[in-house]
Structure formats: C-alpha cells, structure tokens
Design an enzyme around this catalytic site. Structure first.
Site, PDB file in Angstrom:
ATOM      1  N   SER A  93      41.410  36.684  35.089  1.00  9.72           N
ATOM      2  CA  SER A  93      41.959  35.505  35.750  1.00  9.72           C
ATOM      3  C   SER A  93      43.430  35.295  35.345  1.00  9.72           C
ATOM      4  O   SER A  93      44.241  36.194  35.487  1.00  9.72           O
ATOM      5  CB  SER A  93      41.089  34.291  35.451  1.00  9.72           C
ATOM      6  OG  SER A  93      41.291  33.264  36.392  1.00  9.72           O
TER       7      SER A  93
ATOM      8  N   ASP B 285      36.732  35.954  40.807  1.00 10.71           N
ATOM      9  CA  ASP B 285      37.197  35.810  39.428  1.00 10.71           C
ATOM     10  C   ASP B 285      36.326  36.570  38.426  1.00 10.71           C
ATOM     11  O   ASP B 285      35.109  36.391  38.371  1.00 10.71           O
ATOM     12  CB  ASP B 285      37.198  34.316  39.072  1.00 10.71           C
ATOM     13  CG  ASP B 285      37.985  33.997  37.824  1.00 10.71           C
ATOM     14  OD1 ASP B 285      37.815  34.705  36.816  1.00 10.71           O
ATOM     15  OD2 ASP B 285      38.770  33.030  37.854  1.00 10.71           O
TER      16      ASP B 285
END
Length: 293
Positions: A38, A151
């Site tokens: 991320s 993610d």
C-alpha cells in the site's frame, strides 16, 4: 551494515517511512532491498528508484492531497476514484519499470477473484502502485494480467515474507503502521474536497451512509491489525519499528514533515536492537564462510 526493509501499509501514516529511512541512512545502514504494501509500496518504489528520503518528502509535500481521489473514466466501482493519483504517478514515475530500479524492490497485492497474494516485481511501476493501494471498496481494483488486484494489506500488511525473498541473507527491519491489538479503534470520515463549506461537510458526515462507512472502516482496521499481528509472528522480522501514528487516519491530510519525524523517533527507540541484529547476522555470515573474527 546491510539490511532490507519491509514497509507496511497505513495510508497517510506511511509518511513516517520517510523518517525511518532517513534515520537508518544517518546511522550508516545500507538498504539493499525494499518491499512495500500500500503506502509502503509507494515509498518502496520511490526509494528503489534512487530518490533520497529528502527527495521523497518533497515529492509528497508538493502534491495537492485534496485532488488525489477524484473519479475518472478508468475508475471501476468504488467509493473514491484514483484519477488524481494516476496523474501524480505519471509525473513522478512515468513509464518506468522495475528494470529501472537501483535496488531490488517488490510490492504486494491480492487478486480479488482467487484470493491469492500477488508479488509484483516486474512491469510498469505505476501499475504496481495502483494495485497495491487499491483499498477494497474505497478505491477501484486494478486489472492486470487477468487479475483484479486490490490492496496487498488484505493478506500481508507488512511484507516481511517478500523482503526475505528479495534478500534472504539480510536482517529484515519491519516498519509497522497498524496499531497494536490493545489500542482503541478510531473513527473514520469521508475525505471531502476543501472547496466544500464546513457546514456541508459536517452535514454529510452525519448521514447514514457516512456512519456506515465509519463502521466498515473500523472493521477493516481491526481485521488489518489482526492479520498484521499474526503475520509478524509467523514471518518473524529481525526488528520491528512502530512509529507512533495512532492519531492519523488512512486518508487524512497531514503535514508530511511532522509525520516523517515520527519515523525517525521510532528508529531511535529500537536502534540498539537493529545494531544487534546486524552484528549477529555478520557473525553468522562469517561463520558460514569460514571467516574468523
């Protein structure tokens, strides 16, 4: 003093990664590879491209954070878009690929169809970043190689396992941005453009939809903490660095320099453990290769 880094996800909290790297370099540590999830993936890529911590800080300071999450025609189903992020990535990484990196680097993502963790270490850098930051439901998934990527923090919030693949013989310093399991869960709000009057923003935050989002994000937070806790126990980094970023929300607008300082302070707290890990690794290496001290 060679090390490898595993930079965890955490949205705006990730600006603390800058301070972590800055302090490690100041202490003479050589970062030979870096893995990221991320926001940690963004920092990992920028650093692996050869940007110094000061240069990365400048890159983040000069971006207009209020324009990052606008929607564009490329955005699929999601609460927020990444049109602004795409334009920003065009400026900072352009068409560069993993072949352009100065040190080994990889970022994590998860295929929304198979549920498998995907390690991204080839192809265009901006594609890998768009995949690793695609927070489920909040940002659109990224279509790539037949995958619908989201993610990487869903399965690997702090990619220690990826760092070990990149540099199996080096100490792994894991930078953890998730709160410990015993910390209170904070509330979340929808990031709103600054052009809206405060009265309108306050009215929106009181709507059922906004309150439902708050509960959803709290659930994501709790789940991420648990996954991070169990993965760290399983993957066993040599040292954990945990910046004190509890009060910062995932999508908060922050003063980058202030958050970066939290990273520097966190390294200071565990510096003896990092030096010990490197010293121990050097002794093991010399023993394996028959080198006497």
């Amino acid at each position: 003093m060679d090390i490898t880094l595993a930079l965890g996800g955490g949205g705006a909290k990730g600006n603390s990664h800058i301070g972590v790297i800055r302090r490690l370099e100041k202490e003479g540590f050589k970062i030979r590879s870096v893995a990221g999830t991320s926001f940690g993936g963004i920092v990992a890529v920028l650093y692996a491209l050869g940007n110094s911590p000061d240069e990365i800080q400048t890159i983040f300071e000069t971006v207009d954070q209020s324009k990052l999450y606008t929607r564009g025609p490329e955005d699929g189903p999601s609460l927020l878009g990444l049109s602004g992020v795409r334009k920003w990535l065009d400026q900072v990484v352009g068409e560069k690929t993993f072949d352009d990196l100065r040190i080994p680097c990889a970022v994590t993502a998860v295929d929304a169809n198979s549920g498998s963790e995907i390690m991204l270490s080839e192809g265009r850098l901006k594609d890998a970043i768009l995949a690793t930051i695609a927070l489920p439901g909040i940002f659109p998934t990224f279509r790539m190689n037949g995958w619908d990527l989201m993610d990487g923090g869903v399965l690997n919030p702090v990619p220690v396992s990826i760092a070990r693949i990149l540099s199996p013989d080096l100490p792994i310093i894991a930078v953890v941005l998730n709160d410990p399991m015993d910390r209170p869960v904070q509330s979340y709000s929808i990031p709103m453009p600054s052009i809206f009057p405060r009265s309108i923003i306050e009215r929106i935050t009181k709507m059922n939809f906004a309150q439902s989002l708050d509960i959803f994000m709290r659930g994501v937070d709790v789940s991420s903490r648990a996954v991070s806790h169990f993965r760290l126990g399983l993957d066993a980094p040599d040292v954990i660095v945990r910046p004190k970023v509890h009060g910062i929300g995932l999508l908060d607008k922050v003063v980058v320099a202030d958050v970066a300082k939290l990273g520097e302070q966190a390294v200071e707290e565990v510096l003896p453990y990092i030096k010990r890990a490197v010293s121990w690794q050097n002794r093991i290496g010399k023993k394996l290769f028959g080198v006497r001290r």
